[in-house]
Design an enzyme around this catalytic site. Sequence first.
Site, PDB file in Angstrom:
ATOM      1  N   LEU A  64       0.817  -1.208   0.000  1.00 17.61           N
ATOM      2  CA  LEU A  64       0.000   0.000   0.000  1.00 17.61           C
ATOM      3  C   LEU A  64       0.854   1.264   0.000  1.00 17.61           C
ATOM      4  CD1 LEU A  64      -2.386  -1.521   2.647  1.00 17.61           C
ATOM      5  CD2 LEU A  64      -2.990  -1.093   0.254  1.00 17.61           C
ATOM      6  N   PRO A  65       0.260   2.415  -0.374  1.00 20.91           N
ATOM      7  CA  PRO A  65       1.053   3.633  -0.555  1.00 20.91           C
ATOM      8  C   PRO A  65       1.640   4.231   0.716  1.00 20.91           C
ATOM      9  CG  PRO A  65      -1.019   3.758  -1.773  1.00 20.91           C
ATOM     10  CD  PRO A  65      -1.119   2.573  -0.867  1.00 20.91           C
ATOM     11  N   LYS A 170      14.731  -0.197   5.419  1.00 22.37           N
ATOM     12  CA  LYS A 170      14.306   0.463   4.177  1.00 22.37           C
ATOM     13  C   LYS A 170      14.522   1.969   4.236  1.00 22.37           C
ATOM     14  CE  LYS A 170      12.378   1.189   0.171  1.00 22.37           C
ATOM     15  NZ  LYS A 170      10.997   0.832  -0.182  1.00 22.37           N
ATOM     16  N   LYS A 245       8.602  11.033   0.251  1.00 21.81           N
ATOM     17  CA  LYS A 245       7.870  10.351   1.325  1.00 21.81           C
ATOM     18  C   LYS A 245       8.824   9.578   2.227  1.00 21.81           C
ATOM     19  CE  LYS A 245       6.200   6.257   1.321  1.00 21.81           C
ATOM     20  NZ  LYS A 245       5.512   4.956   1.120  1.00 21.81           N
TER      21      LYS A 245
END
Length: 295
Positions: A64-65, A170, A245
């Site tokens: 998901l975003p 990440k 992001k």
Amino acid sequence: MKIAFIGLGNMGAPMARNLIKAGHSLRLVDLNKTVLAELEQLGGSISASAREAAQDAELVITMLPAAVHVRSVWLGEDGVLAGIAKGVPAVDCSTIDPQTARDVAAAAAKQGVAMADAPVSGGTGGAAAGTLTFMVGATPELFATLQPVLAQMGRNIVHCGEVGTGQIAKICNNLLLAISMIGVSEAMALGDALGIDTTVLAGIINSSTGRCWSSEMYNPWPGIVETAPASRGYTGGFGAELMLKDLGLATEAARQAHQPVVLGAVAQQLYQAMSQRGEGGKDFSAIINSYRKPQ
């Protein structure tokens, strides 16, 4: 295996496609009806909600975003936890903040569901080719369960530690990637401004102490690496908005940990400025346009 796969964006769709090709039975959820129809043609089945997809599933995967979508898809009234059975393994492959990963996993654990976070690296090309790197935060037992399935979508499946550590890996990796790309951009633009052939300069960097992935494999100067987004108008790569992001996730995590990330903060500002110029949809390597003279 019956797999509920929720989230079929630029990364999720090719990942799901590889699982279908591997022989799994996928129950699919996404807002994009075109992608759903394509994957249905390949053998997947469409579910109306995450709750419906999770029912009778033997594994649940989400891609998901952002964190808000992860919380909604997992914790909502029609979410995964409303339909999943006790004991079914689950993994979220989204890139989100570590605390959200821990919170959702804790909610799953209360229902007897073991959940991992497993963000990926490798881009859309890696997703299509099945060569992604998965950074997995999970118990050793859950990691052993997930590894064979993740290996059908990726080449490197790395156990990072407990839940949340996949996200930590990440965001730290992408923090460094953003910084190194800016460094390569500055060096290439400076060399061009001073009059050296950029192909010669890139060759020197890639055989000297400045060598790095951002220069060797993904050079931001057009024409240096034929397969890099820079050689196709900065399209088809990792969008600058997505990098922005991830930098936001890194700087916020650093704030919470009282850990300085000086270069990370500068990188965030540079990508924010790029976004404000209307270039957020380009590949993140287009940050070099912040340094190049108008053509």
